[in-house]
Design a protein around this motif. Sequence first.
Motif, mmCIF file in Angstrom:
data_model
loop_
_atom_site.group_PDB
_atom_site.id
_atom_site.type_symbol
_atom_site.label_atom_id
_atom_site.label_comp_id
_atom_site.label_asym_id
_atom_site.label_seq_id
_atom_site.Cartn_x
_atom_site.Cartn_y
_atom_site.Cartn_z
ATOM 1 N N PRO A 102 53.266 30.214 63.689
ATOM 2 C CA PRO A 102 54.571 30.059 64.277
ATOM 3 C C PRO A 102 54.891 28.765 65.183
ATOM 4 C CG PRO A 102 54.103 32.323 64.482
ATOM 5 C CD PRO A 102 52.928 31.742 64.247
ATOM 6 N N LEU A 103 53.761 28.168 65.492
ATOM 7 C CA LEU A 103 53.644 26.994 66.503
ATOM 8 C C LEU A 103 53.903 25.741 65.739
ATOM 9 C CD1 LEU A 103 50.559 27.930 68.699
ATOM 10 C CD2 LEU A 103 52.942 28.878 69.091
ATOM 11 N N GLY A 104 54.299 24.894 66.551
ATOM 12 C CA GLY A 104 54.542 23.486 66.204
ATOM 13 C C GLY A 104 53.269 22.530 65.675
ATOM 14 N N LEU A 105 53.346 21.541 64.683
ATOM 15 C CA LEU A 105 52.117 21.048 64.330
ATOM 16 C C LEU A 105 51.193 20.407 65.447
ATOM 17 C CD1 LEU A 105 50.636 19.834 61.847
ATOM 18 C CD2 LEU A 105 51.904 17.620 62.184
ATOM 19 N N GLN A 106 51.570 19.860 66.273
ATOM 20 C CA GLN A 106 50.542 19.398 67.472
ATOM 21 C C GLN A 106 49.779 20.715 68.281
ATOM 22 O OE1 GLN A 106 52.886 16.967 70.190
ATOM 23 N NE2 GLN A 106 52.639 15.388 68.737
ATOM 24 N N ALA A 107 50.675 21.738 68.593
ATOM 25 C CA ALA A 107 49.892 22.717 69.107
ATOM 26 C C ALA A 107 48.933 23.339 68.040
ATOM 27 C CB ALA A 107 50.831 23.949 69.443
ATOM 28 N N ARG A 108 49.280 23.324 66.776
ATOM 29 C CA ARG A 108 48.444 24.029 65.929
ATOM 30 C C ARG A 108 47.131 23.100 65.680
ATOM 31 N NH1 ARG A 108 52.582 23.871 62.501
ATOM 32 N NH2 ARG A 108 51.540 22.557 60.885
ATOM 33 N N LEU A 109 47.246 21.898 65.605
ATOM 34 C CA LEU A 109 46.176 20.987 65.452
ATOM 35 C C LEU A 109 45.211 21.110 66.656
ATOM 36 C CD1 LEU A 109 47.621 18.066 63.856
ATOM 37 C CD2 LEU A 109 46.423 19.811 62.790
ATOM 38 N N VAL A 110 45.787 20.985 68.025
ATOM 39 C CA VAL A 110 45.001 21.262 69.269
ATOM 40 C C VAL A 110 44.113 22.494 69.168
ATOM 41 C CG1 VAL A 110 45.012 21.510 71.726
ATOM 42 C CG2 VAL A 110 46.278 19.738 70.569
ATOM 43 N N VAL A 111 44.870 23.735 68.778
ATOM 44 C CA VAL A 111 43.947 24.965 68.737
ATOM 45 C C VAL A 111 43.008 24.853 67.875
ATOM 46 C CG1 VAL A 111 44.201 27.469 68.563
ATOM 47 C CG2 VAL A 111 45.916 26.228 69.839
ATOM 48 N N CYS A 112 43.337 24.577 66.492
ATOM 49 C CA CYS A 112 42.104 24.338 65.596
ATOM 50 C C CYS A 112 41.032 23.488 65.922
ATOM 51 C CB CYS A 112 42.936 23.990 64.151
ATOM 52 S SG CYS A 112 43.962 24.826 63.198
ATOM 53 N N ALA A 113 41.401 22.121 66.384
ATOM 54 C CA ALA A 113 40.382 21.330 66.935
ATOM 55 C C ALA A 113 39.515 21.851 68.039
ATOM 56 C CB ALA A 113 40.985 20.027 67.257
ATOM 57 N N SER A 114 40.076 22.639 68.827
ATOM 58 C CA SER A 114 39.207 23.441 70.043
ATOM 59 C C SER A 114 38.420 24.373 69.417
ATOM 60 C CB SER A 114 40.354 23.826 71.049
ATOM 61 O OG SER A 114 41.130 22.778 71.500
ATOM 62 N N VAL A 115 38.956 25.390 68.700
ATOM 63 C CA VAL A 115 38.107 26.409 68.057
ATOM 64 C C VAL A 115 36.958 25.808 67.224
ATOM 65 C CG1 VAL A 115 38.229 28.291 66.629
ATOM 66 C CG2 VAL A 115 40.147 28.045 68.102
ATOM 67 N N ALA A 116 37.327 25.001 66.501
ATOM 68 C CA ALA A 116 36.266 24.022 65.725
ATOM 69 C C ALA A 116 35.216 23.481 66.365
ATOM 70 C CB ALA A 116 36.769 23.265 64.557
ATOM 71 N N MET A 117 35.513 23.041 67.652
ATOM 72 C CA MET A 117 34.784 22.046 68.171
ATOM 73 C C MET A 117 33.789 22.885 69.143
ATOM 74 S SD MET A 117 35.683 19.171 70.796
ATOM 75 C CE MET A 117 36.544 19.892 72.127
ATOM 76 N N ILE A 118 33.993 24.224 69.740
ATOM 77 C CA ILE A 118 33.429 24.693 70.480
ATOM 78 C C ILE A 118 31.926 25.134 69.937
ATOM 79 C CG2 ILE A 118 33.083 27.065 71.816
ATOM 80 C CD1 ILE A 118 36.218 26.827 72.266
ATOM 81 N N PRO A 119 31.831 25.904 68.714
ATOM 82 C CA PRO A 119 30.508 25.963 68.145
ATOM 83 C C PRO A 119 29.481 24.759 68.151
ATOM 84 C CG PRO A 119 32.161 27.288 66.980
ATOM 85 C CD PRO A 119 32.705 26.358 67.918
#
Length: 830
Positions: free
Chosen positions: A734-751
């Motif tokens: 449901p989130l906007g594009l920028q919010a989705r990309l920030v969360v995707c990038a953060s989750v992918a980056m942590i490992p």
Amino acid sequence: MNDTAAEKSENIGSLIGLCAISASTLIVEIALTKFLGYKLLHHMTFAILSLVILTAGGSGILLYFSPKTFGFDKDHAKTNRWSSTASSAIMYAITLAIAIPVVCMCPVNPAHEATASRDIWISLSMPLLFLILSFPLFCSGLCISKTLTLSKHQVTVIYFFDLLAAAIGAVSSAPLLVLLGGYGTMAFAAGLGVVAALAYWNCAGDKNYIKQGVFVTTAAASIAALLLYAPWARSILGTDIISFKDVGQRIIRTDFGGTESTHWNAIARVDVSREGTSQEAEYWFGLSPDVMSRHIRGRYILLDGGANTRQFKNVGELKDQDYLGTALWASPYVLQGGTTQDSMIIGGGGGIDVLVAKYFRVPHINVVEMNPAIYKILRGEIDDPENAYTSWLRSDKTSNVQIFNDEARHFSTTKKPGSFDVIQASGVDTLTAIQTGGMSLVENYLYTTEAVNGYVALLKPGGVLSLTHWRRIGPGTSVRMFITYLSCLDAMGIKEPWRHVVVLGTPMWTDALLKVTPFTEDELTRIRAWAAKSHLTMVFDPSRRDNSEIDDLTEAERLYPTIAFTDKQTRHNLLERNDQIPLPVSDDKPYFYQLRANADSWSWTSLPLPLMITTFLACLFFMILPIMRLGKKQLTAPVIGTAVYFALSGFAFLLYETAIIQVFNIVAGGPMYSLMVVLVAVLFGYSLGSFVAARWVKSENLTPWFFAMFAIGLCLLFVALYFGAPAVNKQLLPLGLQARLVVCASVAMIPSVVVGVVVSSAMNLVRETYGDVVSWMWGVSSIFNALGSICFIAITQSIGISSCLVLVAVMYLVANLLFAKLNLSRQIAS
């Protein structure tokens, strides 16, 4: 220059050279998919590219095995070895600029049967293309492995800059392809090779400016020739890439007089022909056979040399173009008898299905087109200054047309349930995708069970879902969609799902229609009469239990009544017993074009098992080759164990990188965002982990307990990601594009950060313990990266993409526990 100044210059120069080469290599790897994808089927493209990457890793191993061969023996002065590194960089630039035109002109294709029967070179095409491209990537690998061995910086620092530059290269590749085109992007990458060479010569303090001038001039001439190649080839050969991949390339040259414009992006290369007409079926497919005699003029648009769409020239009034009313894709509007208010078109292409909707005077038309070049063509922003093709595609007093540059699955999540009367995807499953059976960037997730459920949820009461697939070429796709419809209706609790499905066919295509409510007798009477008028076949009619009287059905289509007219459990048992019928696919195993019935099986067509075995044997060869250099005292369990550690880590990292891109593909908004955001986040995370290791992890802290803790921590992290990713995706939609990309990038980056800390620390410990063995270990990690890339599809076909994260967890657990047991820090102390 005093020693301190010289060392400072060397330190800075080595990092500049490393960054230039690393960024260039990532740009080349991504851009090469567009060149090879135009020339070859996509699974062969990724196979060749993976083997080329393997060569880059093999360079580090060969450097350790025979340093004298590459001017890197310890007997040579340090300045000579930096000069040797500069030579590798300049050779990278020269061979890259030369290799691209040679690959483009190479007249071989391993999948073209007509050519294979008369051309003995056909059997050599794969190794030939591999050898041509292996030279520049081998040189880039030499530069990185030489820097790892020679630089005074800690390995963790080198890893940080190497991966940071790779991330920059990955994020810049997409805009570079758009701004500079394919050849300009490759020229830019070659130019970075020249920058690297200059930086390495500065490290060496090399004053032989004549030699450097000759090398740089040769590189500049090669780059200039690369930029001039495409216009020259088109003027002489009629094309800049010789390929036998698809008949469409011949149609453009012979029937349309060649290509008018070419547009490159990270999704596909798009070629737009000159104006003309053709009698070839590819120009008319989906239209009634009667239309072929009209010689309607237009242009032919080709994507990646295989997928085509058409644009007909706008002459007269749209309402007078009666051929649109008999097109295959008019079927849902015919069914609704003029009551359609809102339609959603997936994959606008050249706009034929938009014209069909406008012909039926649909008030609201939403067009979702992912490829940015096609999006601009549809809007008339490029290639149509006189509005000769796009004037009919615009809004008018009867129809409001909105065109969105978006991925269909994500676009669907932004709409409320019950938004559309018609949802249509007409031929978005291209011949290119069908022939590959592999990871297509565009069509992967459009036809999974989850996708169909999502489309159905968007239909209004009485709404129609219309999905078109190839019928004669790759016939399993149309059968798979028919069964997917029935399975989705079963899951909705509908007792007689066959009453909700109609399948129409032309000789080349089938159009599968689904309604949540049963088809009425009035609707069926209307569609039968229209099908007869349009010369279409009623492949499946819910009122007909016997199709034996229909002449042109395929063998699989003969089974439609048997499959449809039964209960859910009987149908399930039938499909399980019949290994000739392809089952529905899911988002976790989205291999719609893997046409073997059992989606869990490994495909010999999409990715040959012999290729995987050959690659694995090549990796083993490179991995054990340096053992021949070691004496008996050096050939110890810790050395061999270290090689195994980096093999497991390299393989696991590529599995994670590819899996996380696919996991977030839909929620990120499509493959371009996955490439530019998720991939970059993974690479940047790895580099950030290396930075953390360089700043805060000391050699004396690299005890067995350090690696044991990371073994358990990484395992738990990837298992948590396996369980948590679906929930993250659901919350993000449901989130906007920028919010989705920030969360995707953060989750992918942590490992990736955690992996970067431990693997770069391990590599740093190896150099402190064994010295130049570090080039061997870097090579082992790189070649198993390539193996992971080649094996990804086969593994995920078997266990699924999300389960791949569990496999990664196990591999990192085993690898780091093994490294902890080796206890290299004790060897340094002793």
